[in-house]
Design an enzyme around this catalytic site. Structure first.
Site, PDB file in Angstrom:
ATOM      1  N   HIS A   1     -79.374  -8.631   0.705  1.00  0.00           N
ATOM      2  CA  HIS A   1     -79.063  -7.505   1.602  1.00  0.00           C
ATOM      3  C   HIS A   1     -80.322  -7.027   2.339  1.00  0.00           C
ATOM      4  O   HIS A   1     -81.444  -7.208   1.884  1.00  0.00           O
ATOM      5  CB  HIS A   1     -78.362  -6.350   0.862  1.00  0.00           C
TER       6      HIS A   1
ATOM      7  N   ASN B   1     -79.574  -9.966  -3.656  1.00  0.00           N
ATOM      8  CA  ASN B   1     -78.364 -10.579  -3.101  1.00  0.00           C
ATOM      9  C   ASN B   1     -78.492 -10.862  -1.599  1.00  0.00           C
ATOM     10  O   ASN B   1     -77.517 -11.200  -0.943  1.00  0.00           O
ATOM     11  CB  ASN B   1     -77.148  -9.669  -3.356  1.00  0.00           C
TER      12      ASN B   1
ATOM     13  N   GLU C   1     -74.638  -5.110   2.428  1.00  0.00           N
ATOM     14  CA  GLU C   1     -74.366  -5.988   1.299  1.00  0.00           C
ATOM     15  C   GLU C   1     -73.658  -7.271   1.748  1.00  0.00           C
ATOM     16  O   GLU C   1     -73.140  -7.329   2.872  1.00  0.00           O
ATOM     17  CB  GLU C   1     -73.492  -5.233   0.282  1.00  0.00           C
TER      18      GLU C   1
ATOM     19  N   ASP D   1     -81.911   3.786   5.385  1.00  0.00           N
ATOM     20  CA  ASP D   1     -80.730   4.215   4.633  1.00  0.00           C
ATOM     21  C   ASP D   1     -80.998   5.440   3.761  1.00  0.00           C
ATOM     22  O   ASP D   1     -82.135   5.869   3.597  1.00  0.00           O
ATOM     23  CB  ASP D   1     -80.197   3.058   3.765  1.00  0.00           C
TER      24      ASP D   1
HETATM   25  P1  PGA Z   1     -86.981  -3.384  -3.783  1.00  0.00           P
HETATM   26  O1  PGA Z   1     -85.612  -3.299  -3.006  1.00  0.00           O
HETATM   27  O2  PGA Z   1     -88.049  -3.273  -2.755  1.00  0.00           O
HETATM   28  O3  PGA Z   1     -86.976  -2.220  -4.718  1.00  0.00           O
HETATM   29  O4  PGA Z   1     -87.004  -4.710  -4.476  1.00  0.00           O
HETATM   30  C1  PGA Z   1     -85.459  -4.020  -1.831  1.00  0.00           C
HETATM   31  C2  PGA Z   1     -84.050  -3.896  -1.346  1.00  0.00           C
HETATM   32  O5  PGA Z   1     -83.150  -3.743  -2.173  1.00  0.00           O
HETATM   33  O6  PGA Z   1     -83.840  -3.958  -0.126  1.00  0.00           O
END
Ligand code: PGA
Length: 243
Positions: free
Chosen positions: A138, A136, A143, A67
């Site tokens: 995702h 959450n 999301e 992304d």
């Molecule tokens: P993080 O994010 O590795 O910074 O915890 C993971 C994500 O949001 O997919």
């Protein structure tokens, strides 16, 4: 799903780097799906160390990132392009023309998304996709309540994601509210998937992913249906799962 529980972040990172380097050793021109965020940073460091020790050659490897923030230029230090360059690519011998990251400033977003999926298809899909997981549930920026049928598309970030990502910005108002993300369908086409999770804040999302019902409310739960998923998690992220 195979679950590997390790002691801590360092062990998780080493394990992930070992799997990545085996993949590249077995297939020099592997197509790797890459992730950003805090979680894979240790893995990238390990891979850079392996490269410096001549244990891995990235010259034929092709990459696709999950992304990119929408409206954020690649030279902006908050862009995922900048993150990838400065945490990984500039330290290894990857051919820059083999790097793919969605263009967050594309004038025609729909076309950018279609082209991204086309390039993935032309590369015959990802041999190995690395995923983090949001608090959450995702994956990528897919999301809760995303369509499992979506390919690469423009997404609106969930409030929880915006709050969580605010730690990388001066204030929450600076966090982009949209992103271009590979869709669930794109991710599921990967031949092998490794999901990494570290820390207590991910425990609930991991529980829902592994033990919960398959539902768009927890996007990562769809991974239960993929034939080759390995979840590498530390003890804190695993603390709601009983074996
Ligand atoms: P993080 O994010 O590795 O910074 O915890 C993971 C994500 O949001 O997919």
């Amino acid at each position: 799903m195979e679950l590997i529980v390790v002691k801590d972040y360092e062990e998780m990172s080493k394990k992930a780097a070992a799997i990545m380097s085996s993949q590249v050793l077995l297939k020099k021109d592997s197509v790797l799906g890459l992730a950003t965020g805090d979680t894979p940073l240790g893995m990238y460091k390990e891979l850079i160390n392996k490269y410096k020790k001549n244990e891995i050659d990235f010259s034929k490897v092709k990459t696709f990132n999950l992304d990119e923030y929408y409206g954020v230029d690649r030279n902006n230090s908050q862009s995922y392009y900048f993150y990838m360059m400065n945490n990984f690519f500039k330290y290894i011998n990857i051919d820059m023309s083999n790097i793919n990251i969605p263009d967050g400033t594309a004038q025609n977003v729909e076309k950018e998304c279609i082209n991204y999926d086309r390039k993935i298809k032309e590369a015959d899909g990802m041999d190995l996709q690395i995923l983090g997981i949001g608090v959450n549930g995702h994956i990528g920026f897919n999301e809760p309540n995303v369509s499992f049928e979506a390919q690469t598309h423009l997404v609106s970030l969930d409030d929880k994601t915006i709050k969580s990502n605010a730690r990388f910005f001066n204030s929450i108002d600076e966090v982009p509210v949209k992103a271009i993300s590979m869709g669930i369908k794109t991710i599921l086409q990967s031949k092998k998937i490794i999901l990494l999770a570290s820390g207590e804040s991910k425990a609930k999302a991991i529980y829902n992913t592994v033990k919960g019902k398959i539902s768009p409310e927890t996007p990562a739960s769809i991974l239960q249906l993929h034939q080759d998923v390995t979840i590498i998690l530390d003890e804190k992220a695993a603390n709601l799962i009983s074996f």
